[in-house]
Design an enzyme around this catalytic site. Structure first.
Site, short mmCIF file in Angstrom:
data_model
loop_
_atom_site.label_atom_id
_atom_site.label_comp_id
_atom_site.label_asym_id
_atom_site.label_seq_id
_atom_site.Cartn_x
_atom_site.Cartn_y
_atom_site.Cartn_z
N TYR A 1 0.84 -1.21 -0.12
CA TYR A 1 -0.03 0.04 0.05
C TYR A 1 0.75 1.43 0.07
O TYR A 1 0.37 2.23 -0.56
CB TYR A 1 -1.05 0.04 1.11
CG TYR A 1 -2.13 -1.00 1.28
CD1 TYR A 1 -2.34 -1.89 0.05
CD2 TYR A 1 -3.15 -1.02 2.00
CE1 TYR A 1 -3.23 -2.65 0.00
CE2 TYR A 1 -4.06 -2.08 2.05
CZ TYR A 1 -4.44 -2.75 0.92
OH TYR A 1 -5.25 -3.76 1.05
N LYS B 1 2.48 -15.51 2.27
CA LYS B 1 2.41 -16.01 0.99
C LYS B 1 3.98 -16.42 0.58
O LYS B 1 4.39 -15.85 -0.72
CB LYS B 1 1.94 -15.20 -0.06
CG LYS B 1 1.45 -15.74 -1.23
CD LYS B 1 0.13 -16.75 -1.27
CE LYS B 1 0.06 -17.35 -2.68
NZ LYS B 1 -0.87 -18.52 -2.51
N ASP C 1 -4.05 -17.76 1.49
CA ASP C 1 -5.11 -18.32 0.72
C ASP C 1 -5.89 -19.54 1.75
O ASP C 1 -7.06 -19.50 1.63
CB ASP C 1 -4.81 -19.03 -0.65
CG ASP C 1 -3.66 -19.64 -0.65
OD1 ASP C 1 -2.79 -19.67 0.32
OD2 ASP C 1 -3.21 -20.28 -1.75
N ASP D 1 -5.70 -6.34 5.49
CA ASP D 1 -7.08 -5.73 5.15
C ASP D 1 -8.26 -6.55 4.61
O ASP D 1 -9.21 -6.47 5.28
CB ASP D 1 -6.42 -4.82 3.89
CG ASP D 1 -7.54 -3.71 3.36
OD1 ASP D 1 -8.70 -3.55 4.25
OD2 ASP D 1 -7.60 -2.93 2.49
N ASP E 1 -11.74 -7.73 7.49
CA ASP E 1 -13.21 -7.59 7.11
C ASP E 1 -13.83 -9.09 7.09
O ASP E 1 -14.92 -9.18 7.42
CB ASP E 1 -12.99 -7.05 5.79
CG ASP E 1 -13.37 -5.39 5.83
OD1 ASP E 1 -13.03 -5.00 7.01
OD2 ASP E 1 -13.46 -4.70 4.80
#
Ligand code: NAD
Length: 354
Positions: A137, A187, A219, A243, A247
């Site tokens: 980001y 990852k 994943d 992020d 959620d």
């Protein structure tokens, strides 16, 4: 020394829900000095600036900041610089808040609010620790440019080992206050940056022999969160994965009015706020659920002020009012007692006194 809390009610339902959290803090009688200031749309109306200087001064000198919510349709057409969200981004940046803590707790009484089967989520209690100031980001270079006659978009994922270490420590320390399990999400099979993430987490682990560290690819973590979420205690991950996963975890509970959050700096100074927004559709009606804000205040007691017993007292009171059947509209079910914001605050205060 007196502990100072900067109280920022904000817009929409902010002032209503904040009033209840402040009443709870006052009832605990822990000697806090609380001072209120303007942030968001109300600050734009009063000063033209969503994060005015007086608020900046108070937020910087306070030990913790308790925030309601900001924003609303009234300010949506303003130039970007004056939007309420600018105030929110401004305060987060200025206070160097690099660690975002979002618990996802599903009280057994609210298990029907989740879209998952009650037996999968009832009693869920996990904490997502998300790094907030690094990763793809913020990484440079970034952009969209023309290469070989076509548009080309690119971003850069990066983490230094010191950035990983400091968020890792937050996760290990938080696990020590809970069930002593950390699952680090990366990852590493594809991204070198997250191979470093895994290496540094492993290097940290011996400093916390009382905490169990495991690793999971992102994943798989996304799948496990909906398959068997109760296997997790603390989940720690980078900005982008966090992020998305935070959620996802929040939605496991199905009730936005119940979810607190904390964002911490390196000295455990924190900004505490409910995960929901300013709910303009119900603002001023006295029906908003104040529990996410009250639970945010409990997180403040735990993480900034190290007052574990007081934090548990508040959380215990919230559990009691749910067990007693009190519900605001957002979590109401037939057979329970529908109450407004103030009555819910009254019920928590009564439960605190028990
Ligand atoms: P929202 O979270 O405000 O509302 C979504 C839905 O949930 C609405 O139906 C609302 O009534 C309900 N809801 C939210 N909190 C509730 C509570 N405590 N009790 C009962 N019901 C509740 O999200 P939105 O509608 O997308 O955004 C509204 C405004 O809030 C926008 O201006 C947005 O920019 C702002 N916002 C602010 C923050 C923040 O301050 N951190 C976060 C998200 C959105």
């Amino acid at each position: 020394m007196t502990k100072k809390i900067c109280v920022l009610p904000g817009d929409g339902i902010g002032p209503e829900i904040m009033a209840e959290a402040v009443r709870v803090l006052e009832a605990l009688d822990l000697g806090f000095e609380m001072e209120t200031a303007l942030l968001g749309g109300c600050a734009v109306d009063a000063t033209g600036d969503p994060y005015p200087e007086a608020t900046q001064k108070l937020a910087q000198e306070a030990d913790a900041v308790l925030l309601g919510a900001v924003g609303g349709p009234k300010w949506d057409s303003l130039p970007r610089e004056q939007r309420p969200e600018r105030g929110l981004l401004g305060i987060r940046k200025q206070l160097n808040l690099f660690a975002n803590l979002r618990p996802a707790i599903l009280y057994p009484e609210l298990a029907n609010a989740s879209s998952l089967k009650p037996e999968v989520v009832a009693g869920l209690d996990i904490l997502i620790v998300r790094e907030l100031t690094g990763d793809i980001y913020f990484g440079q270079p970034r952009g969209i440019e023309v290469r070989d006659g076509e548009r080309f978009g690119f971003n850069t994922m990066h983490y230094s080992e010191s950035e990983i270490r400091r968020i890792g420590r937050v996760a290990f320390e938080a696990a020590r206050k809970r069930n002593k399990k950390v699952c680090s999400v990366d990852k590493m099979n594809v991204l070198e940056c997250t191979q470093l993430w895994r290496d540094v987490m492993n290097e940290l682990a011996p400093e916390y022999p009382d905490v169990e560290l495991t690793h999971m690819l992102v994943d798989n973590a996304a799948m496990q969160l909906v398959r068997a979420p109760k296997q997790f205690d603390v989940l720690v991950t980078g900005n982008m994965f966090g992020d998305i996963l935070s959620d996802e975890a929040a939605m496991l509970t199905g009730s936005i009015g119940m979810l607190p959050s904390a964002s911490l700096d390196a000295n455990n100074k924190g900004l505490y706020e409910p995960s929901h927004g300013s709910a303009p559709d119900i603002a001023g009606k006295g029906v908003a659920n104040p529990l996410a804000t009250i639970l945010s205040a409990a997180m403040m007691l735990r993480y900034t002020f190290n007052m574990e017993a007081a934090a548990q007292k508040v959380e215990g009171a919230v559990k009691k009012v749910l067990a007693q059947g009190y519900r605001t509209g957002d979590i109401f079910e037939p057979g329970t007692t529908k109450v407004g914001t103030r009555q819910m605050g009254d019920a928590v205060l009564a439960a605190l006194a028990l």
